[in-house]
Motif scaffolding. Structure first.
Motif: not given
Length: 105
Positions: A51-79
């Motif tokens: 799951s940490p690898l999944i988290l890293r890839f998902a956060v990377g996708a958020l950064i590239v799409s400029e959608a990074e923020g507290t809400g999406p990152n909190q959801a990814l911490a669980w999801g």
């Protein structure tokens, strides 16, 4: 403390506790010679450890799409760990319904 607050911190803490529980359950089943049960718990453990690898890839996708923020990152911490585990349990449920190999576990 997690970068994105208490919600993310709780997600990571819960992940740690569930990982420890799966590790203990897998080791106990192996020690008792219950290899089918061990395989089931070890598969769950593998998903949690990936799951940490999944988290890293998902956060990377958020950064590239400029959608990074507290809400999406909190959801990814669980999801990042709940979603793969839910998919695995759904797959197991379907296998049991169909009378598959993991039906007895």
């Amino acid at each position: 403390q997690a970068l994105h607050g208490a919600t993310a911190a709780m997600g990571f803490m819960t992940l740690s506790l569930v990982t420890a529980g799966c590790c203990l359950a897998a080791a106990r089943a192996a020690a008792m010679g219950q290899m089918a049960v061990h395989r089931l718990w070890a598969t769950r453990l593998y998903l949690l450890l990936v799951s940490p690898l999944i988290l890293r890839f998902a956060v990377g996708a958020l950064i590239v799409s400029e959608a990074e923020g507290t809400g999406p990152n909190q959801a990814l911490a669980w999801g990042s760990w709940l979603f793969p585990c839910a998919l695995f349990e759904f797959w197991r449920w379907r296998q049991r319904r169909a009378g598959g190999a993991l039906a007895a576990c």
